[in-house]
Design a protein around this motif. Sequence first.
Motif, PDB file in Angstrom:
ATOM      1  N   ASN A   1       0.830  -1.205   0.000  1.00  0.00           N
ATOM      2  CA  ASN A   1       0.000   0.000   0.000  1.00  0.00           C
ATOM      3  C   ASN A   1       0.866   1.258   0.000  1.00  0.00           C
ATOM      4  O   ASN A   1       0.515   2.267  -0.620  1.00  0.00           O
TER       5      ASN A   1
ATOM      6  N   LEU B   1      -3.096  -7.472  -6.046  1.00  0.00           N
ATOM      7  CA  LEU B   1      -4.030  -8.583  -6.232  1.00  0.00           C
ATOM      8  C   LEU B   1      -3.610  -9.744  -5.354  1.00  0.00           C
ATOM      9  O   LEU B   1      -2.458 -10.185  -5.423  1.00  0.00           O
TER      10      LEU B   1
ATOM     11  N   LEU C   1      -8.877  -8.736   1.903  1.00  0.00           N
ATOM     12  CA  LEU C   1      -9.299  -7.857   0.816  1.00  0.00           C
ATOM     13  C   LEU C   1      -9.559  -6.442   1.318  1.00  0.00           C
ATOM     14  O   LEU C   1      -9.309  -5.461   0.602  1.00  0.00           O
ATOM     15  N   SER C   2     -10.029  -6.315   2.560  1.00  0.00           N
ATOM     16  CA  SER C   2     -10.287  -4.996   3.133  1.00  0.00           C
ATOM     17  C   SER C   2      -8.992  -4.262   3.477  1.00  0.00           C
ATOM     18  O   SER C   2      -9.011  -3.036   3.633  1.00  0.00           O
TER      19      SER C   2
ATOM     20  N   ILE D   1      -6.396  -4.015   1.545  1.00  0.00           N
ATOM     21  CA  ILE D   1      -5.849  -3.373   0.342  1.00  0.00           C
ATOM     22  C   ILE D   1      -6.438  -1.973   0.209  1.00  0.00           C
ATOM     23  O   ILE D   1      -7.652  -1.785   0.357  1.00  0.00           O
TER      24      ILE D   1
ATOM     25  N   PRO E   1      -8.281   0.962  -1.287  1.00  0.00           N
ATOM     26  CA  PRO E   1      -9.247   1.000  -2.390  1.00  0.00           C
ATOM     27  C   PRO E   1      -8.651   1.535  -3.686  1.00  0.00           C
ATOM     28  O   PRO E   1      -9.024   1.089  -4.767  1.00  0.00           O
TER      29      PRO E   1
ATOM     30  N   LYS F   1      -5.782   0.967  -4.801  1.00  0.00           N
ATOM     31  CA  LYS F   1      -4.913  -0.040  -5.407  1.00  0.00           C
ATOM     32  C   LYS F   1      -5.630  -1.388  -5.584  1.00  0.00           C
ATOM     33  O   LYS F   1      -5.006  -2.380  -5.978  1.00  0.00           O
ATOM     34  N   ASP F   2      -6.917  -1.400  -5.312  1.00  0.00           N
ATOM     35  CA  ASP F   2      -7.713  -2.631  -5.366  1.00  0.00           C
ATOM     36  C   ASP F   2      -8.151  -2.905  -6.807  1.00  0.00           C
ATOM     37  O   ASP F   2      -9.319  -2.734  -7.160  1.00  0.00           O
TER      38      ASP F   2
ATOM     39  N   ASP G   1      -8.589  -5.601  -8.342  1.00  0.00           N
ATOM     40  CA  ASP G   1      -9.505  -6.733  -8.489  1.00  0.00           C
ATOM     41  C   ASP G   1     -10.950  -6.310  -8.251  1.00  0.00           C
ATOM     42  O   ASP G   1     -11.885  -7.048  -8.552  1.00  0.00           O
TER      43      ASP G   1
ATOM     44  N   HIS H   1     -12.684  -4.663  -2.793  1.00  0.00           N
ATOM     45  CA  HIS H   1     -12.739  -3.948  -1.525  1.00  0.00           C
ATOM     46  C   HIS H   1     -14.176  -3.475  -1.273  1.00  0.00           C
ATOM     47  O   HIS H   1     -14.860  -3.049  -2.205  1.00  0.00           O
TER      48      HIS H   1
ATOM     49  N   ASN I   1     -15.076  -0.192  -2.879  1.00  0.00           N
ATOM     50  CA  ASN I   1     -15.238  -0.238  -4.333  1.00  0.00           C
ATOM     51  C   ASN I   1     -16.520  -0.969  -4.737  1.00  0.00           C
ATOM     52  O   ASN I   1     -17.182  -0.587  -5.710  1.00  0.00           O
TER      53      ASN I   1
END
Length: 291
Positions: free
Chosen positions: A86, A95, A110-111, A113, A115, A117-118, A120, A123, A126
């Motif tokens: 991050n 990812l 997943l949380s 990461i 947002p 840079k998410d 995939d 998040h 997102n």
Amino acid sequence: MPSALINGKEIGQSIRNDLTKRIEYLNEQGISPGLAVILVGDNAASKVYVSNKQKTCEELGIYSQLITFDANLSEHELITTIESLNADPAIDGILVQLPLPKQIDESNVLSAILPSKDVDGFHPINIGKMMLGQDTFLPCTPYGVMKLLEYSEVELSGKHAVVIGRSHIVGKPMGQLLLQKDATVTYVHSKTPNLKEITLQADVLVVAVGKAKLITSDYIKDGAVVIDVGMNRDENNRLCGDVDFESVKEKASYITPVPGGVGPMTITMLMENTVQSAENELRQDKRSENR
């Protein structure tokens, strides 16, 4: 009349050609898009997916960093790694390859990461923006399906779209993206008692359940558009989708093959999101300069 083939390889290549030009411009501005992929454990399918992502990064000129861990990795160690990425200015997208080992809570990871840079698109922030129709990173497979429909000039407004499957990765976001294009959307799943009755109403049918050749020609009406997200092995160990392609292609107006349909689009849209993240960074830098 046999259906028209929606060729994911060709459409994906067209999008990648555009990405190459955007990456060249970013390079001229001193920015090199960077994607970090984290792989935990030795899942064979995950290794193949990660290898394909790295190969595509190399072809496009995207910096790729692969971080691998043993399957006994702790959740804390994984989140610590994510936090370092991050903060890394060389990384525009992060990812985490799913699935993760049982000792790791997927939602916590997943949380963690950022947002921004998410790439995939998983998040919670997102996902919330997607639900509201706001600009954000979209989950790659549903995003790829929407591009297939767009490039094939499939009209969605006022059409009845049926999504088979309700996963967080494909089914749920797929329905929301179709809804945003003014389709009337119905979800069906393993607990739906009258599956065939509903699929026979579909103008657009998206199948994402992971059951080989589940949908045969008697499940669709003449002229339906059929999108097959499944990736399975048949009785002869050959790749096949959730749709019985040979029978359905005689009734559908458009259909995606497996392989060569949705699959190539998933990685392409991951690259799209990564480049978009780098472009967002460039815009932020320019705004800062103008203050």
